[in-house]
Design a protein around this motif. Structure first.
Motif, PDB file in Angstrom:
ATOM      1  N   TRP A   8      15.884  23.661 -28.227  1.00  0.00           N
ATOM      2  CA  TRP A   8      16.920  24.607 -28.347  1.00  0.00           C
ATOM      3  C   TRP A   8      16.408  26.139 -27.872  1.00  0.00           C
ATOM      4  O   TRP A   8      16.893  26.911 -27.344  1.00  0.00           O
ATOM      5  CB  TRP A   8      17.585  24.598 -29.548  1.00  0.00           C
ATOM      6  N   THR A   9      15.191  26.634 -28.517  1.00  0.00           N
ATOM      7  CA  THR A   9      14.669  27.908 -28.476  1.00  0.00           C
ATOM      8  C   THR A   9      14.230  28.116 -26.946  1.00  0.00           C
ATOM      9  O   THR A   9      14.321  29.100 -26.540  1.00  0.00           O
ATOM     10  CB  THR A   9      13.696  28.149 -29.287  1.00  0.00           C
ATOM     11  N   THR A  24      17.218  25.517 -23.798  1.00  0.00           N
ATOM     12  CA  THR A  24      18.647  25.546 -23.904  1.00  0.00           C
ATOM     13  C   THR A  24      19.204  26.965 -23.388  1.00  0.00           C
ATOM     14  O   THR A  24      18.751  27.947 -23.822  1.00  0.00           O
ATOM     15  CB  THR A  24      19.180  25.559 -25.211  1.00  0.00           C
ATOM     16  N   ARG A  47      20.660  30.452 -23.034  1.00  0.00           N
ATOM     17  CA  ARG A  47      21.266  31.314 -24.028  1.00  0.00           C
ATOM     18  C   ARG A  47      22.673  31.251 -24.315  1.00  0.00           C
ATOM     19  O   ARG A  47      23.348  30.955 -25.444  1.00  0.00           O
ATOM     20  CB  ARG A  47      20.891  32.610 -24.144  1.00  0.00           C
ATOM     21  N   ARG A  94      23.837  27.649 -26.198  1.00  0.00           N
ATOM     22  CA  ARG A  94      23.022  27.654 -27.551  1.00  0.00           C
ATOM     23  C   ARG A  94      24.159  27.247 -28.442  1.00  0.00           C
ATOM     24  O   ARG A  94      24.130  26.286 -29.122  1.00  0.00           O
ATOM     25  CB  ARG A  94      22.420  28.523 -27.814  1.00  0.00           C
TER      26      ARG A  94
END
Length: 184
Positions: A64-65, A68, A70, A73
């Motif tokens: 996710w960091t 993904t 921005r 998210r």
């Protein structure tokens, strides 16, 4: 230990579906993550599932960091919650029975005394000996040493030199080191 293996058999599916969820941010991956997580729990080994859930949570957070977009998210988090709710709904009947029986187990939720927590740990010599290919000896939990497959070594070396996957390699290398230290 059949329930242990039946639980861990679903780990690749969990990691794959979480990867799809973090990179494509689509409902089908959330559903796949929920179903594979539920199947892992229904495999029958609650402690193994707990370890898988922790690794899956860290894996999704890592992806996710880094992977993904921005703007996607928040949607990824919502879809991950949908997957978690689906998994909970699928395992609810067994979850409550598992929690009840866990209180009767030697691995109950109240925890252990510090000395009891190390009863089933591998001695450091067994871990390092197993990594060097020494055969197991003794009885019970110490009958077998840690196995380190040759193919895994080959793939780990290739993964290190694959520049596009270097951060993923580092994640799994850190997870492996943590698991080895945890087993000590």
């Amino acid at each position: 230990n059949t329930p242990y293996m039946a639980t861990h058999a679903w780990l690749p599916g969990i990691l794959w579906s979480l990867h799809g969820l973090a990179t494509e941010v689509r409902m089908r991956w959330a559903l796949a993550a929920g179903v594979t997580a539920a199947m892992a729990f229904l495999g029958g080994h609650a402690q193994a599932f707990f370890y898988e859930a922790q690794l899956g949570f860290l894996w999704f957070g890592f992806l996710w960091t880094l992977k993904t977009p921005r703007g996607m998210r928040p949607r990824a988090l919502i879809l991950a919650s949908v997957g978690a709710l689906l998994a909970f709904g699928l395992v609810a009947p067994q979850l409550f029975a598992t929690l009840e029986f866990t209180e009767l187990s030697n691995r109950h939720l109240a925890g252990h005394e510090w000395a009891d927590a190390f009863v089933y740990s591998y001695p450091e010599a067994r871990l390092w000996g197993g990594l060097q290919g020494e055969p197991g000896s003794g009885v019970g939990i110490y009958r077998w040493t840690v196995a380190f497959p040759v193919l895994l070594t080959f793939l780990a070396v290739i993964g290190f030199f694959t520049r596009a996957q270097r951060t993923t390699w580092l994640f799994f290398a850190a997870a492996a080191v943590f698991a080895a230290l945890f087993s000590l």
